[in-house]
Design a protein around this motif. Structure first.
Motif, PDB file in Angstrom:
ATOM      1  N   PRO A   1       0.828  -1.193   0.000  1.00 28.39           N
ATOM      2  CA  PRO A   1       0.000   0.000   0.000  1.00 28.39           C
ATOM      3  C   PRO A   1       0.873   1.258   0.000  1.00 28.39           C
ATOM      4  CG  PRO A   1      -0.462  -1.388   1.915  1.00 28.39           C
ATOM      5  CD  PRO A   1       0.664  -1.999   1.170  1.00 28.39           C
ATOM      6  N   VAL A   2       0.400   2.273  -0.676  1.00 28.95           N
ATOM      7  CA  VAL A   2       1.091   3.555  -0.705  1.00 28.95           C
ATOM      8  C   VAL A   2       0.332   4.485   0.230  1.00 28.95           C
ATOM      9  CG1 VAL A   2       1.759   5.524  -2.120  1.00 28.95           C
ATOM     10  CG2 VAL A   2       1.857   3.211  -3.064  1.00 28.95           C
ATOM     11  N   TYR A   3       1.051   5.098   1.150  1.00 26.84           N
ATOM     12  CA  TYR A   3       0.429   5.981   2.123  1.00 26.84           C
ATOM     13  C   TYR A   3       0.912   7.400   1.899  1.00 26.84           C
ATOM     14  CZ  TYR A   3      -0.788   1.670   4.409  1.00 26.84           C
ATOM     15  OH  TYR A   3      -1.300   0.423   4.669  1.00 26.84           O
ATOM     16  N   ASP A   4      -0.023   8.318   2.011  1.00 33.12           N
ATOM     17  CA  ASP A   4       0.341   9.725   1.960  1.00 33.12           C
ATOM     18  C   ASP A   4       1.196  10.043   3.174  1.00 33.12           C
ATOM     19  OD1 ASP A   4      -1.122  10.205  -0.349  1.00 33.12           O
ATOM     20  OD2 ASP A   4      -2.960  10.575   0.783  1.00 33.12           O
ATOM     21  N   PRO A   5       1.945  11.142   3.118  1.00 34.18           N
ATOM     22  CA  PRO A   5       2.689  11.554   4.316  1.00 34.18           C
ATOM     23  C   PRO A   5       1.717  11.738   5.485  1.00 34.18           C
ATOM     24  CG  PRO A   5       3.290  12.911   2.431  1.00 34.18           C
ATOM     25  CD  PRO A   5       2.120  12.061   2.001  1.00 34.18           C
ATOM     26  N   PRO A   6       2.212  11.548   6.694  1.00 35.62           N
ATOM     27  CA  PRO A   6       1.314  11.687   7.839  1.00 35.62           C
ATOM     28  C   PRO A   6       0.705  13.089   7.897  1.00 35.62           C
ATOM     29  CG  PRO A   6       3.596  11.483   8.569  1.00 35.62           C
ATOM     30  CD  PRO A   6       3.584  11.270   7.096  1.00 35.62           C
ATOM     31  N   ASN A   7      -0.551  13.141   8.299  1.00 37.45           N
ATOM     32  CA  ASN A   7      -1.230  14.424   8.466  1.00 37.45           C
ATOM     33  C   ASN A   7      -1.395  14.698   9.948  1.00 37.45           C
ATOM     34  OD1 ASN A   7      -2.849  16.776   8.152  1.00 37.45           O
ATOM     35  ND2 ASN A   7      -4.635  15.500   8.525  1.00 37.45           N
ATOM     36  N   LYS A   8      -0.761  15.739  10.422  1.00 36.96           N
ATOM     37  CA  LYS A   8      -0.917  16.153  11.819  1.00 36.96           C
ATOM     38  C   LYS A   8      -1.310  17.620  11.929  1.00 36.96           C
ATOM     39  CE  LYS A   8       2.349  12.801  13.576  1.00 36.96           C
ATOM     40  NZ  LYS A   8       3.579  12.616  14.319  1.00 36.96           N
ATOM     41  N   THR A   9      -1.602  18.266  10.780  1.00 38.36           N
ATOM     42  CA  THR A   9      -1.872  19.702  10.815  1.00 38.36           C
ATOM     43  C   THR A   9      -3.177  20.116  10.150  1.00 38.36           C
ATOM     44  OG1 THR A   9      -0.597  20.031   8.788  1.00 38.36           O
ATOM     45  CG2 THR A   9       0.583  20.278  10.894  1.00 38.36           C
TER      46      THR A   9
ATOM     47  N   ASP B   1      -5.298   1.879   8.525  1.00 38.80           N
ATOM     48  CA  ASP B   1      -5.630   3.217   8.024  1.00 38.80           C
ATOM     49  C   ASP B   1      -4.666   4.289   8.507  1.00 38.80           C
ATOM     50  OD1 ASP B   1      -6.341   3.483  10.705  1.00 38.80           O
ATOM     51  OD2 ASP B   1      -8.482   3.766  10.284  1.00 38.80           O
ATOM     52  N   ARG B   2      -3.795   3.949   9.452  1.00 39.95           N
ATOM     53  CA  ARG B   2      -2.805   4.860  10.033  1.00 39.95           C
ATOM     54  C   ARG B   2      -3.440   6.059  10.728  1.00 39.95           C
ATOM     55  NH1 ARG B   2      -0.718   0.638   8.267  1.00 39.95           N
ATOM     56  NH2 ARG B   2       1.340   0.573   7.324  1.00 39.95           N
ATOM     57  N   HIS B   3      -4.723   5.974  11.055  1.00 40.36           N
ATOM     58  CA  HIS B   3      -5.398   7.076  11.739  1.00 40.36           C
ATOM     59  C   HIS B   3      -4.988   7.135  13.203  1.00 40.36           C
ATOM     60  CE1 HIS B   3      -9.031   7.346   8.787  1.00 40.36           C
ATOM     61  NE2 HIS B   3      -7.875   7.550   8.192  1.00 40.36           N
ATOM     62  N   ILE B   4      -4.774   8.347  13.691  1.00 39.35           N
ATOM     63  CA  ILE B   4      -4.550   8.565  15.119  1.00 39.35           C
ATOM     64  C   ILE B   4      -5.919   8.518  15.775  1.00 39.35           C
ATOM     65  CG2 ILE B   4      -3.797  10.222  16.867  1.00 39.35           C
ATOM     66  CD1 ILE B   4      -1.747  11.247  14.774  1.00 39.35           C
ATOM     67  N   ARG B   5      -6.129   7.526  16.633  1.00 39.81           N
ATOM     68  CA  ARG B   5      -7.424   7.412  17.319  1.00 39.81           C
ATOM     69  C   ARG B   5      -7.494   8.482  18.409  1.00 39.81           C
ATOM     70  NH1 ARG B   5      -6.123   3.433  13.862  1.00 39.81           N
ATOM     71  NH2 ARG B   5      -7.626   1.732  13.781  1.00 39.81           N
ATOM     72  N   HIS B   6      -8.600   9.213  18.423  1.00 42.85           N
ATOM     73  CA  HIS B   6      -8.794  10.234  19.449  1.00 42.85           C
ATOM     74  C   HIS B   6     -10.278  10.529  19.581  1.00 42.85           C
ATOM     75  CE1 HIS B   6      -9.635  13.633  16.703  1.00 42.85           C
ATOM     76  NE2 HIS B   6      -8.797  13.011  15.884  1.00 42.85           N
ATOM     77  N   GLN B   7     -10.632  11.267  20.623  1.00 38.44           N
ATOM     78  CA  GLN B   7     -12.022  11.592  20.899  1.00 38.44           C
ATOM     79  C   GLN B   7     -12.278  13.099  20.906  1.00 38.44           C
ATOM     80  OE1 GLN B   7     -12.489   9.462  24.609  1.00 38.44           O
ATOM     81  NE2 GLN B   7     -13.006   7.583  23.540  1.00 38.44           N
ATOM     82  N   VAL B   8     -11.431  13.836  20.235  1.00 34.35           N
ATOM     83  CA  VAL B   8     -11.593  15.288  20.192  1.00 34.35           C
ATOM     84  C   VAL B   8     -12.423  15.637  18.953  1.00 34.35           C
ATOM     85  CG1 VAL B   8     -10.418  17.520  20.048  1.00 34.35           C
ATOM     86  CG2 VAL B   8      -9.376  15.640  21.333  1.00 34.35           C
TER      87      VAL B   8
END
Length: 175
Positions: free
Chosen positions: A5-13, A107-114
């Protein structure tokens, strides 16, 4: 021919897209077990005495996970292979497991509840997550937590509390 799988760069912004990660921290703990071993990324994250019963989580209080689960192995690139676990439960039964973190976090998602509207207005919105593996008698649980920056302080009057660090269960299996 298999394709990776090809993943986009991480998104943190960008709060309009899911927050994602390319590396993580890892830690493991065992309760009510004998000789628990956790091997990940070629290293023992946990290697307990086979003759001594690990303490019960009940003795540590109801919020033991928040206070006692830590991830001392930092900056692990996603994902170097499965986690290999072996242990004996409180009754002496032997168990083995392989936990595929790459599958659990495909999915490389950061799990959070915000909620999106409560995310910080700019800058880095989340830090790399901690992935935590708990063995508790016959049950393996994988949890995650990540510092997610918020617009408003989470503790009234404390301007340094503009984040959440919720512990979220991702997987659990009883053997």
């Amino acid at each position: 021919m298999s394709t990776q799988p090809v993943y986009d760069p991480p998104n943190k912004t960008d709060p309009s897209r899911p927050l994602t990660f390319a590396q993580h921290d890892f830690g493991a703990a065992a309760y009510d077990t004998y000789g628990a071993t956790v091997l990940y990324n070629g290293e023992y994250a946990l290697k307990d005495d086979p003759e001594t019963l690990a303490p019960s989580s009940a003795t540590l209080g109801p919020d033991y996970r928040s206070k006692h689960l830590t991830a001392p192995w930092a900056g692990i690139r996603n994902f170097p292979g499965p986690v290999t676990v072996s242990w004996r439960s409180k009754d002496g039964s032997a168990h083995e497991a392989r936990i595929d973190l790459a599958q659990l976090f495909a999915d490389r998602h950061i799990r959070h509840q915000v909620p999106r509207e409560q995310l910080a207005a700019s800058g880095v919105l989340a830090e790399d997550p901690q992935i935590l593996l708990e063995i508790n008698d016959r049950t393996i649980t994988v949890l995650t937590r990540a510092m997610v920056h918020t617009r408003e302080p989470q503790v009234p009057g404390n301007r340094y509390s503009d984040f959440r660090n919720d512990l979220i269960q991702v997987y659990s299996h009883t053997y």
